[in-house]
Enzyme design. Structure first.
Site, PDB file in Angstrom:
ATOM      1  N   CYS A   2      80.294 -20.479  93.330  1.00 40.80           N
ATOM      2  CA  CYS A   2      78.971 -19.859  93.347  1.00 40.80           C
ATOM      3  C   CYS A   2      78.260 -20.167  94.660  1.00 40.80           C
ATOM      4  O   CYS A   2      78.306 -21.278  95.175  1.00 40.80           O
ATOM      5  CB  CYS A   2      78.091 -20.287  92.183  1.00 40.80           C
ATOM      6  SG  CYS A   2      78.745 -19.897  90.567  1.00 40.80           S
ATOM      7  N   ARG A  27      82.657 -18.228  97.995  1.00 37.93           N
ATOM      8  CA  ARG A  27      82.426 -19.196  96.922  1.00 37.93           C
ATOM      9  C   ARG A  27      82.393 -18.544  95.541  1.00 37.93           C
ATOM     10  O   ARG A  27      82.375 -19.237  94.516  1.00 37.93           O
ATOM     11  CB  ARG A  27      81.105 -19.935  97.158  1.00 37.93           C
ATOM     12  CG  ARG A  27      81.066 -20.744  98.432  1.00 37.93           C
ATOM     13  CD  ARG A  27      79.744 -21.459  98.573  1.00 37.93           C
ATOM     14  NE  ARG A  27      79.616 -22.498  97.574  1.00 37.93           N
ATOM     15  CZ  ARG A  27      79.901 -23.781  97.773  1.00 37.93           C
ATOM     16  NH1 ARG A  27      80.334 -24.177  98.953  1.00 37.93           N
ATOM     17  NH2 ARG A  27      79.747 -24.662  96.818  1.00 37.93           N
ATOM     18  N   TRP A  73      80.713 -17.125  90.602  1.00 38.54           N
ATOM     19  CA  TRP A  73      82.062 -17.298  90.056  1.00 38.54           C
ATOM     20  C   TRP A  73      81.865 -17.706  88.607  1.00 38.54           C
ATOM     21  O   TRP A  73      81.315 -18.760  88.308  1.00 38.54           O
ATOM     22  CB  TRP A  73      82.816 -18.375  90.830  1.00 38.54           C
ATOM     23  CG  TRP A  73      84.267 -18.485  90.432  1.00 38.54           C
ATOM     24  CD1 TRP A  73      85.317 -17.790  90.941  1.00 38.54           C
ATOM     25  CD2 TRP A  73      84.814 -19.358  89.418  1.00 38.54           C
ATOM     26  NE1 TRP A  73      86.486 -18.157  90.328  1.00 38.54           N
ATOM     27  CE2 TRP A  73      86.204 -19.126  89.386  1.00 38.54           C
ATOM     28  CE3 TRP A  73      84.274 -20.295  88.557  1.00 38.54           C
ATOM     29  CZ2 TRP A  73      87.056 -19.796  88.526  1.00 38.54           C
ATOM     30  CZ3 TRP A  73      85.122 -20.966  87.684  1.00 38.54           C
ATOM     31  CH2 TRP A  73      86.498 -20.723  87.676  1.00 38.54           C
ATOM     32  N   ASN A  99      74.505 -23.301  90.385  1.00 35.88           N
ATOM     33  CA  ASN A  99      75.930 -23.538  90.575  1.00 35.88           C
ATOM     34  C   ASN A  99      76.274 -24.789  89.788  1.00 35.88           C
ATOM     35  O   ASN A  99      75.614 -25.813  89.933  1.00 35.88           O
ATOM     36  CB  ASN A  99      76.243 -23.735  92.065  1.00 35.88           C
ATOM     37  CG  ASN A  99      77.710 -24.043  92.308  1.00 35.88           C
ATOM     38  OD1 ASN A  99      78.545 -23.829  91.451  1.00 35.88           O
ATOM     39  ND2 ASN A  99      78.004 -24.576  93.483  1.00 35.88           N
ATOM     40  N   GLY A 100      77.308 -24.723  88.935  1.00 32.87           N
ATOM     41  CA  GLY A 100      77.689 -25.881  88.146  1.00 32.87           C
ATOM     42  C   GLY A 100      77.802 -25.529  86.675  1.00 32.87           C
ATOM     43  O   GLY A 100      77.795 -24.360  86.293  1.00 32.87           O
ATOM     44  N   GLU A 485     103.806 -25.458  98.568  1.00 37.00           N
ATOM     45  CA  GLU A 485     102.662 -24.836  99.234  1.00 37.00           C
ATOM     46  C   GLU A 485     102.949 -23.379  99.575  1.00 37.00           C
ATOM     47  O   GLU A 485     102.072 -22.519  99.435  1.00 37.00           O
ATOM     48  CB  GLU A 485     102.312 -25.629 100.505  1.00 37.00           C
ATOM     49  CG  GLU A 485     101.202 -25.045 101.356  1.00 37.00           C
ATOM     50  CD  GLU A 485      99.863 -24.928 100.654  1.00 37.00           C
ATOM     51  OE1 GLU A 485      98.974 -24.251 101.206  1.00 37.00           O
ATOM     52  OE2 GLU A 485      99.687 -25.496  99.546  1.00 37.00           O
ATOM     53  N   LYS A 489     100.690 -20.236  98.196  1.00 35.47           N
ATOM     54  CA  LYS A 489     100.059 -19.248  99.073  1.00 35.47           C
ATOM     55  C   LYS A 489     100.392 -17.832  98.618  1.00 35.47           C
ATOM     56  O   LYS A 489      99.530 -16.964  98.571  1.00 35.47           O
ATOM     57  CB  LYS A 489     100.528 -19.457 100.534  1.00 35.47           C
ATOM     58  CG  LYS A 489      99.902 -20.624 101.240  1.00 35.47           C
ATOM     59  CD  LYS A 489      98.485 -20.375 101.641  1.00 35.47           C
ATOM     60  CE  LYS A 489      97.464 -21.238 101.025  1.00 35.47           C
ATOM     61  NZ  LYS A 489      97.617 -22.334 100.210  1.00 35.47           N
ATOM     62  N   GLU A 492      98.695 -16.942  95.067  1.00 34.94           N
ATOM     63  CA  GLU A 492      97.242 -16.855  94.971  1.00 34.94           C
ATOM     64  C   GLU A 492      96.650 -15.661  95.705  1.00 34.94           C
ATOM     65  O   GLU A 492      95.570 -15.201  95.337  1.00 34.94           O
ATOM     66  CB  GLU A 492      96.585 -18.165  95.434  1.00 34.94           C
ATOM     67  CG  GLU A 492      96.717 -18.515  96.893  1.00 34.94           C
ATOM     68  CD  GLU A 492      96.093 -19.877  97.210  1.00 34.94           C
ATOM     69  OE1 GLU A 492      95.269 -20.369  96.411  1.00 34.94           O
ATOM     70  OE2 GLU A 492      96.437 -20.451  98.260  1.00 34.94           O
ATOM     71  N   HIS A 508     119.049 -27.086  87.598  1.00 29.05           N
ATOM     72  CA  HIS A 508     118.566 -27.565  86.306  1.00 29.05           C
ATOM     73  C   HIS A 508     117.579 -26.588  85.685  1.00 29.05           C
ATOM     74  O   HIS A 508     116.558 -26.991  85.127  1.00 29.05           O
ATOM     75  CB  HIS A 508     117.947 -28.958  86.460  1.00 29.05           C
ATOM     76  CG  HIS A 508     118.907 -29.986  86.959  1.00 29.05           C
ATOM     77  ND1 HIS A 508     119.768 -30.659  86.115  1.00 29.05           N
ATOM     78  CD2 HIS A 508     119.176 -30.419  88.213  1.00 29.05           C
ATOM     79  CE1 HIS A 508     120.510 -31.484  86.837  1.00 29.05           C
ATOM     80  NE2 HIS A 508     120.180 -31.359  88.107  1.00 29.05           N
ATOM     81  N   LYS A 607      86.466 -20.682  96.719  1.00 29.52           N
ATOM     82  CA  LYS A 607      86.872 -21.645  97.736  1.00 29.52           C
ATOM     83  C   LYS A 607      86.602 -23.088  97.334  1.00 29.52           C
ATOM     84  O   LYS A 607      87.476 -23.936  97.405  1.00 29.52           O
ATOM     85  CB  LYS A 607      86.137 -21.326  99.046  1.00 29.52           C
ATOM     86  CG  LYS A 607      86.556 -22.215 100.215  1.00 29.52           C
ATOM     87  CD  LYS A 607      87.984 -21.940 100.610  1.00 29.52           C
ATOM     88  CE  LYS A 607      88.433 -22.793 101.773  1.00 29.52           C
ATOM     89  NZ  LYS A 607      89.855 -22.606 102.046  1.00 29.52           N
TER      90      LYS A 607
END
Length: 612
Positions: A2, A27, A73, A99-100, A485, A489, A492, A508, A607
């Site tokens: 947010c 955000r 968000w 925000n929160g 990583e 990438k 996402e 396995h 973010k």
């Protein structure tokens, strides 16, 4: 998560708020809205992006020199017009952005409903502004005092800004667990989740601390109290952020810009800390705690997402070079696992934003057990920088793209410097090996620059595989975290399912997925378990899998087996994660663009993850 913007002063508020929302959209971009006071308190909000809000306001009265704005968000309540911020109080004389997460909102809401209040949205935020107005009316106190009293009843995290129709020259802000910064101008104030919307107007800022409430007005007054009613003196800091750093500078996306910034960001992470000619590694931020590293029973690395992958590279570095046992923990799981923490443990917390809620909670747990906490973060003045005992900034510069790129390589660079420094001070590494590694490290930015020249070739590979439904990424040793990583990438930003595995673990389970439609990315550089990785590649080829291999320049053995090879400059094994991550970033970027995805604002992601 947010984005919050507020303004009060002599200028027209709307252009400042709108520009601020665009700069904070990374955000959160589920919905957006704003509230302005002209003749009355007016609110405008819509589901969608900031551009949708802007389009909806073309025929509205947007005069006024005080206002608040928000890009969301979603946490409580689905993304729609009603749940978008701001939210009105019952009389519509107050509006709030938040925000929160208010953890006890349900019990508060039930109590307020029993007292006759009704709610328009599904959000916890609307509960808070109802509570504030209820206190203001029934306790007969001013708005600032009502906010302070209300926040004493709140459990959870918040960064809030409140505007009042009855006080058209004043904003009230407060924070706990979510970032909030106040910019100071001449008889004007700017409030935001981070410095991006502020830097254009002023370099003077105050970062609110947890459980602080601030009031600002157009007379240039800033007052701060804690929610316990203790007055605080504002500490004014100078922003180091440059406006050009938060603009695209001709690149089509922030992500591509930030990928190309890595030669500089890696160099900046080393600047003033590394002198290969003199054999010096000096990290001023942790110098007083070097003995803690040297005598540590173990190091516990806590992080989330990409930072967790950097921490995994750190595990290899500290165990290999400094011979210190390391555990790498997901911060989100660490605090709920009743972990065993000793007073001589050293906890390294890694976060790009320095505001990651799970990491902050894990830090508090480790501190309560007596451990020493070292922070690695990018944002100066962030919460992690303030609550840790010591630490170092990565100096990567602002990272606007949601998918971390330069943050990862800068974190790995800093962890490498730490491990090398401690190895030298413990006398574990030979001087010849130490000098050789320092010399090679100074050459890394140039090798990253050379690797970026593969961009066009990686675009060609992306054109072949952008329609794939699954990817597998394999690596061993230092390259296993790189595989993780690389897979993160891709998934996402392109929404392709991708998994990273240790190459030997393929047998396995994951080998069952391999067929002629499965691209398998293998980090197969000529260091570490090279011969073993060659065998793993042959196992994939035997099942008709498609191999995309990252290899050391001049490699001939993998070239014969792979369908596509990506050659990177030769370097020592400990530096391969930095260089090998570059083509994986470019590959994911180009695939996402070819699929028509919004690489800077991937769906469902934000973010800075400031909620648990």
């Amino acid at each position: 998560m947010c984005g919050i913007v507020g303004y009060v002063g002599p200028r027209k508020a709307y252009p400042i708020l709108l520009k601020g929302l665009y700069r904070l959209e990374y955000r959160g971009y589920d919905s957006a809205g704003l509230a302005l006071i002209n003749s009355s308190l007016n609110m405008y909000k819509t589901h969608g992006k900031v551009s949708d809000l802007e389009n909806s306001l073309r025929d509205k009265d947007l005069e006024g020199t005080i206002g608040i704005a928000h890009t969301r968000w979603a946490t409580h309540g689905e993304p729609n017009d009603i749940n978008a911020h701001p939210h009105f109080s019952p009389t519509k004389k107050l509006a709030i952005i938040h925000n929160g997460i208010i953890e006890n909102y349900s019990s508060l809401k039930e109590e307020l409903i029993n007292r006759g209040y009704t709610f328009q949205s599904d959000t916890d935020t609307e509960v808070l502004i109802h509570l504030i107005e209820d206190i203001q009316v029934n306790e007969k106190v001013d708005l600032f005092e009502a906010v302070r009293i209300a926040l004493n009843q709140i459990f959870g995290a918040y960064a809030i800004v409140i505007i009042s129709q009855d006080h058209p020259d004043k904003l009230i802000a407060a924070k706990k667990g979510s970032p909030l910064v106040i910019g100071l101008g001449e008889d004007e104030f700017f409030i935001a989740s981070d410095a991006a919307p502020i830097v254009e107007y002023t370099k003077n800022v105050v970062y609110l601390n947890d459980e602080e409430v601030a009031t600002v007005n157009r007379q240039g007054e800033l007052k701060i109290k804690t929610i316990r009613n203790q007055e605080k003196t504002p500490y004014i800091q100078k922003l180091e952020l440059q406006l050009s750093a938060i603009e695209k500078s001709g690149f089509p996306h922030f992500m591509l810009k930030e990928i190309y910034e890595q030669p500089r960001s890696i160099k900046d992470s080393m600047r003033g800390r590394l002198n290969a000619a003199k054999g010096i590694v000096s990290l001023g931020g942790i110098i007083d705690y070097e003995q803690k590293f040297i005598t540590a029973r173990r190091i516990i690395i806590i992080a989330c997402g990409t930072s967790w992958h950097a921490g995994m590279v750190g595990e290899y570095l500290f165990e290999d070079l400094a011979r210190i046992p390391v555990e790498v923990e997901y911060a989100s799981e660490f605090r709920y696992r009743n972990p065993i923490i000793y007073e001589d443990d050293l906890v390294v917390a890694i976060s790009q934003s320095g505001e990651t809620a799970d990491t902050l909670a894990a830090i508090e747990l480790a501190k309560s057990k007596g451990a020493t906490i070292i922070g690695i973060c990018n944002v100066v003045g962030s919460s992690i920088a303030r609550v840790t005992h010591a630490g170092s900034y990565t100096h990567a510069g602002p990272e606007i793209g949601v998918a971390s790129t330069k943050a990862f390589t800068s974190q790995v660079t800093l962890l490498t410097l730490m491990a090398l420094s401690i190895a030298d001070k413990k006398g574990i590494i030979s001087k010849s090996r130490f000098y050789q590694l320092l010399s090679e490290m100074e050459a890394i930015p140039a090798k990253v620059e050379k690797t970026l020249q593969l961009n066009d070739y990686l675009l060609d590979i992306s054109k072949v595989f952008h329609a794939a439904k699954n990817f597998l990424y394999l690596g061993r040793g230092y390259n296993f975290p790189v595989a993780l990583e690389g897979a993160l990438k891709l998934k996402e930003i392109s929404y392709i399912h991708a998994e990273g595995y240790p190459a030997a673990e393929m047998k396995h389970g994951p080998i069952a997925l391999i067929d002629e439609e499965m691209p398998v990315v293998v980090i197969a550089t000529k260091k570490g378990a090279y011969d073993k990785v060659l065998s793993n590649i042959q196992e994939v080829k035997a099942r008709k899998g498609i191999i995309i291999a990252i290899v050391t320049e001049g490699d001939k053995a993998v070239n014969k087996l792979a369908d596509y090879t990506i050659e990177i400059p030769e370097t020592d094994e400990i530096f391969v994660p930095i260089i090998a991550s570059i083509p994986l970033q470019l590959l994911s970027y180009h695939i996402a663009v070819l699929r028509g995805c919004n690489v800077d604002q991937p769906r469902n992601l934000a973010k800075s993850v400031t909620v648990e």
